[in-house]
Design a protein around this motif. Structure first.
Motif, PDB file in Angstrom:
ATOM      1  N   ALA A  55      -4.657  -5.186  -0.258  1.00 40.64           N
ATOM      2  CA  ALA A  55      -4.312  -3.838   0.204  1.00 40.64           C
ATOM      3  C   ALA A  55      -5.219  -3.401   1.343  1.00 40.64           C
ATOM      4  O   ALA A  55      -4.769  -2.762   2.306  1.00 40.64           O
ATOM      5  N   THR A  56      -6.491  -3.765   1.254  1.00 43.16           N
ATOM      6  CA  THR A  56      -7.423  -3.441   2.338  1.00 43.16           C
ATOM      7  C   THR A  56      -7.019  -4.156   3.620  1.00 43.16           C
ATOM      8  O   THR A  56      -7.013  -3.573   4.708  1.00 43.16           O
ATOM      9  N   GLY A  57      -6.664  -5.431   3.504  1.00 43.95           N
ATOM     10  CA  GLY A  57      -6.267  -6.205   4.676  1.00 43.95           C
ATOM     11  C   GLY A  57      -4.999  -5.691   5.320  1.00 43.95           C
ATOM     12  O   GLY A  57      -4.826  -5.799   6.542  1.00 43.95           O
ATOM     13  N   MET A  58      -4.077  -5.117   4.516  1.00 43.13           N
ATOM     14  CA  MET A  58      -2.812  -4.622   5.063  1.00 43.13           C
ATOM     15  C   MET A  58      -3.005  -3.454   6.025  1.00 43.13           C
ATOM     16  O   MET A  58      -2.145  -3.185   6.865  1.00 43.13           O
ATOM     17  N   ASP A 115     -15.428  -1.628  -3.050  1.00 48.73           N
ATOM     18  CA  ASP A 115     -16.513  -1.443  -4.017  1.00 48.73           C
ATOM     19  C   ASP A 115     -16.564  -0.049  -4.622  1.00 48.73           C
ATOM     20  O   ASP A 115     -16.925   0.111  -5.790  1.00 48.73           O
ATOM     21  N   VAL A 116     -16.227   0.979  -3.833  1.00 44.15           N
ATOM     22  CA  VAL A 116     -16.316   2.363  -4.325  1.00 44.15           C
ATOM     23  C   VAL A 116     -14.971   2.852  -4.875  1.00 44.15           C
ATOM     24  O   VAL A 116     -14.917   3.431  -5.967  1.00 44.15           O
ATOM     25  N   LEU A 117     -13.896   2.613  -4.141  1.00 40.88           N
ATOM     26  CA  LEU A 117     -12.589   3.125  -4.551  1.00 40.88           C
ATOM     27  C   LEU A 117     -11.751   2.110  -5.329  1.00 40.88           C
ATOM     28  O   LEU A 117     -10.682   2.462  -5.837  1.00 40.88           O
ATOM     29  N   GLY A 118     -12.209   0.858  -5.423  1.00 40.17           N
ATOM     30  CA  GLY A 118     -11.523  -0.134  -6.240  1.00 40.17           C
ATOM     31  C   GLY A 118     -10.233  -0.673  -5.665  1.00 40.17           C
ATOM     32  O   GLY A 118      -9.380  -1.181  -6.401  1.00 40.17           O
ATOM     33  N   MET A 119     -10.052  -0.639  -4.365  1.00 38.91           N
ATOM     34  CA  MET A 119      -8.837  -1.157  -3.740  1.00 38.91           C
ATOM     35  C   MET A 119      -8.904  -2.684  -3.655  1.00 38.91           C
ATOM     36  O   MET A 119      -9.980  -3.257  -3.491  1.00 38.91           O
ATOM     37  N   SER A 120      -7.769  -3.363  -3.760  1.00 39.25           N
ATOM     38  CA  SER A 120      -7.738  -4.826  -3.697  1.00 39.25           C
ATOM     39  C   SER A 120      -7.982  -5.305  -2.273  1.00 39.25           C
ATOM     40  O   SER A 120      -7.790  -4.566  -1.299  1.00 39.25           O
ATOM     41  N   ALA A 121      -8.385  -6.586  -2.156  1.00 37.87           N
ATOM     42  CA  ALA A 121      -8.616  -7.164  -0.831  1.00 37.87           C
ATOM     43  C   ALA A 121      -7.313  -7.213  -0.039  1.00 37.87           C
ATOM     44  O   ALA A 121      -7.308  -6.986   1.175  1.00 37.87           O
ATOM     45  N   ILE A 181      -5.656 -14.616   0.069  1.00 39.35           N
ATOM     46  CA  ILE A 181      -6.475 -15.766  -0.319  1.00 39.35           C
ATOM     47  C   ILE A 181      -7.572 -15.333  -1.294  1.00 39.35           C
ATOM     48  O   ILE A 181      -7.807 -15.984  -2.319  1.00 39.35           O
ATOM     49  N   VAL A 182      -8.252 -14.218  -1.004  1.00 40.26           N
ATOM     50  CA  VAL A 182      -9.342 -13.752  -1.854  1.00 40.26           C
ATOM     51  C   VAL A 182      -8.820 -13.310  -3.222  1.00 40.26           C
ATOM     52  O   VAL A 182      -9.418 -13.607  -4.268  1.00 40.26           O
ATOM     53  N   ASP A 183      -7.685 -12.596  -3.242  1.00 38.54           N
ATOM     54  CA  ASP A 183      -7.153 -12.074  -4.504  1.00 38.54           C
ATOM     55  C   ASP A 183      -6.568 -13.161  -5.398  1.00 38.54           C
ATOM     56  O   ASP A 183      -6.591 -13.048  -6.622  1.00 38.54           O
TER      57      ASP A 183
END
Length: 455
Positions: A294-297, A286-292, A153-155
């Motif tokens: 990918a983070t959620g997965m 914010d630091v490593l630039g990962m997408s929302a 949803i965020v992406d």
């Protein structure tokens, strides 16, 4: 389907909606912070306000159920929940979002303890492990799916749909509560202890505000005043409890060693994880630039580990007892938290997967064992009273865990670069999660091996 399973289904749906609203908004916090131009400590109040609302509503839920009936209360709370998430999605300012999150939390706080106590009273003795396993299954599905869906949803859309997407679920829970829940005759509980409720609410709000201000380095005098007010309010409640005949939170139930230990475990595992996961979301995005997305997965990996541990723990509980399960859960969870300190790039996917898998194994086993253990010593009206303590503690663990480790991180970030501050916070969190092991030494493994009552 028998009535007790219909009642359990209504409770579990409400619990599912509650869990979604803890984990799904967390994945959007960096985006919300950027849109409203607030810092990490401030945006944490999107979660804190929800927890405060829950804390305020949970103690009066039993009284309201006695006056209105469980059927009306559970259905009405889910309708109010649907209204609140709709308003959250329309919020034009950060203050409006926080305010509606508080209302949302109050609505959820009316549903959960009433449904839990009613369901647990219909599952006695060793059957408590069965209903606890169902509770933990819901507690796994929600964090597994909601962050990933929230990331999509965020992406690809707006963070506002993270709240709007809850409306159909809340309305469905309201309809099932109205159609399936019976209002059984019961003795009307006494008028709620409003003074005690105020003291508990002030204590939690003051402590969370103090930790937020201290961690953000804003107005140290006010931060210390808030922390002092929190401690003073907690102490005032203890004095009030000793003089009251119907205190809002029945502290004498904490005389149960199993309830006390379960309370500590919930702070050490789900509480620590909430803070660690929140920080890691900001670190990865914010630091490593990962997408929302990918983070959620990563929460899917967590849920897989937790599912395996939950299944194993459910079968082993009556054989091995709580002690070895608690020890194993703390060790696995803390090892996973410590592994996050080795993540230095978005490409460290295997290390991230291992960390979340270990945290899932420890989290599933620890939370499931604590859920089963916490209410074992109670039945009847005491189950309702113990459920109030347990649910307040559950929400406090999430709030305090997030606020405490944000405070640690922000304090370290004034002296270290962001990456090192995140890594050192993860190390501190991994050690903090082992502290309840000290309590386990007071339990005789033979005496506390089985799941029977100890009246």
């Amino acid at each position: 389907m028998t009535y007790r399973y219909r009642l359990a289904a209504v409770f579990l749906m409400g619990f599912f909606v509650d869990c979604i609203n803890i984990f799904m908004p967390a994945i959007a916090l960096p985006t919300i912070a950027a849109e409203f131009r607030v810092g990490v400590s401030a945006v944490a109040w999107v979660a804190n306000a929800y927890m405060l609302g829950l804390t305020l509503a949970i103690p009066v839920s039993t009284w309201l159920a006695g006056r209105w009936g469980a059927r009306r209360l559970m259905a009405g709370s889910m309708l109010a929940f649907a209204l609140a998430v709709w308003a959250c999605g329309l919020a034009g300012t950060f203050g409006q979002l926080v305010g509606w999150r508080f209302v949302q939390g109050m609505a959820g706080g009316l549903m959960i303890p009433v449904g839990q106590a009613a369901a647990f009273n219909l599952f006695q003795g060793p059957e408590r492990a069965r209903i606890s396993t169902l509770v933990m299954a819901v507690a796994l599905i929600a964090p597994a799916l909601s962050p990933w869906l929230g990331g999509l949803i965020v992406d690809h859309g707006s963070w506002r749909w993270i709240f709007h997407s809850n409306i159909p679920l809340a309305l469905a829970a309201a309809a099932l509560a109205w159609g399936w829940v019976r209002d059984t005759p019961s003795e009307r509980p006494p008028r709620p202890d409003l003074k005690g409720l105020a003291l508990i609410s002030i204590a939690l709000a003051s402590l969370l505000t103090g930790m937020s201000l201290y961690g953000a380095g804003q107005d140290m005098t006010l931060a210390w005043l808030c922390l002092a007010a929190g401690v003073a309010s907690a102490f005032a409640y203890v004095l009030h409890y000793r003089r009251s005949t119907h205190a809002i939170v029945e502290l004498k139930l904490l005389g149960s060693p199993r309830l006390r230990l379960s309370v500590a475990i919930y702070h050490a595992i789900p509480g620590v994880f909430t803070g660690v996961n929140l920080l890691n979301i900001f670190y990865l995005q914010d630091v490593l630039g990962m997408s929302a997305r990918a983070t959620g997965m990563l929460m899917i990996v967590y849920a897989c580990g937790a599912f395996v541990a939950m299944m194993a723990g459910g079968r082993l509980y009556n054989r091995a007892g709580m002690r070895p399960l608690f020890l194993a859960s703390m060790a696995l969870h803390s090892l996973g938290v410590a592994a996050l300190a080795g993540v230095t790039a978005a490409t460290d996917t295997w290390l991230l997967a291992a960390a979340y898998g270990l945290m899932g194994l420890g989290g599933g086993m620890g939370a499931n064992t604590a859920q089963t253990t916490a209410l074992l010593d109670f039945d009847g009206r005491q189950t309702h009273q113990a459920s109030v303590i347990w649910n307040i503690n559950r929400q406090m663990a999430f709030s305090v865990g997030a606020a405490f480790f944000l405070m640690i991180f922000n304090s370290l970030a004034t002296h270290l670069d962001a990456s090192r501050a995140y890594h050192l916070t993860f190390v501190i969190a991994s050690l903090t999660g082992l502290l309840p092991a000290l309590q386990l030494g007071f339990f005789n493994t033979g005496k506390h091996r089985h799941a029977g009552h100890s009246h």
